[in-house]
Motif scaffolding. Structure first.
Motif: not given
Ligand code: AMP
Length: 191
Positions: A56-57, A126-127, A136-139, A142-144
């Protein structure tokens, strides 16, 4: 000894540039994110305990990463130097780091901060998520959250090194090679 702390928000290109720095200067690469992911992959008690935070970052407790860094330094003490990727990430980590390096007769030579604006970071992460498979790279939420944690808890670490005249800001937008040649100029001045 050349000891570089490579700094920047998630998606700034720390991993890519670390590989190039390691190759050129023969440094030992210590990425706290990689070390933590290895714990999760091996399903160690620590990895299981930290899985939720990692996915969850959310930053893991300072003492966990400090312990990991210490072990890696002890193991590679005879090296030409280190590149710390993703560490220190809080003011507390930076303060403890300074203290814990003293017995090794070591200090951070410089903090290299890769500067990239938020929209570009989200696109890049995202890429990367398509290839890395990291949750944690896909949502986007979570990225924000990772970027917010960086802005709130990690960005102040820059001031810590600025006060020591060790902060070097680098434009993180451009070709990998252009960014690396700017990094090289700084590293050459620090060797
Ligand atoms: P990274 O691979 O550097 O993007 O890190 C992935 C995740 O590992 C972060 O979102 C945190 O949950 C955790 N992490 C990595 N390095 C640290 C650190 N120095 N302090 C706290 N948490 C960390």
């Amino acid at each position: 000894m050349l000891n570089i702390a490579l700094f920047g928000p998630p998606g700034a290109g720390k991993g890519t540039q670390s590989d190039l720095i390691v190759e050129k200067y023969s440094l030992i690469h210590i990425s706290t994110g990689d070390l933590l992911r290895a714990e999760m992959k091996a399903k160690t008690p620590l990895g299981i305990k930290l899985q939720y935070k990692m996915d969850h970052g959310i930053l893991v407790p300072d003492e966990v990463v400090i312990e990991m860094i210490l072990k890696k330094i002890e193991k590679n003490f005879d090296s030409k130097g280190f590149i710390f990727d993703g560490f220190p990430r809080t003011i507390n980590q930076a303060e403890v780091f300074d203290i814990m390096l003293k017995p090794f007769n070591m200090s951070v030579s410089g903090m290299l901060s890769l500067e990239v604006e938020t929209n570009e970071l989200v696109t890049r992460i995202k890429h990367r998520g398509l290839i890395s498979g990291r949750p944690d790279d896909q949502d986007e939420e979570i990225i924000m959250n990772r970027i917010k944690q960086y802005q709130e808890k990690t960005a102040p670490v820059k001031e810590f090194y600025k006060k020591q005249n060790k902060l070097f800001e680098i434009d993180g937008i451009g070709s990998i090679q252009t960014i690396f040649s700017n990094i090289e100029k700084i590293c050459n001045s620090l060797v």
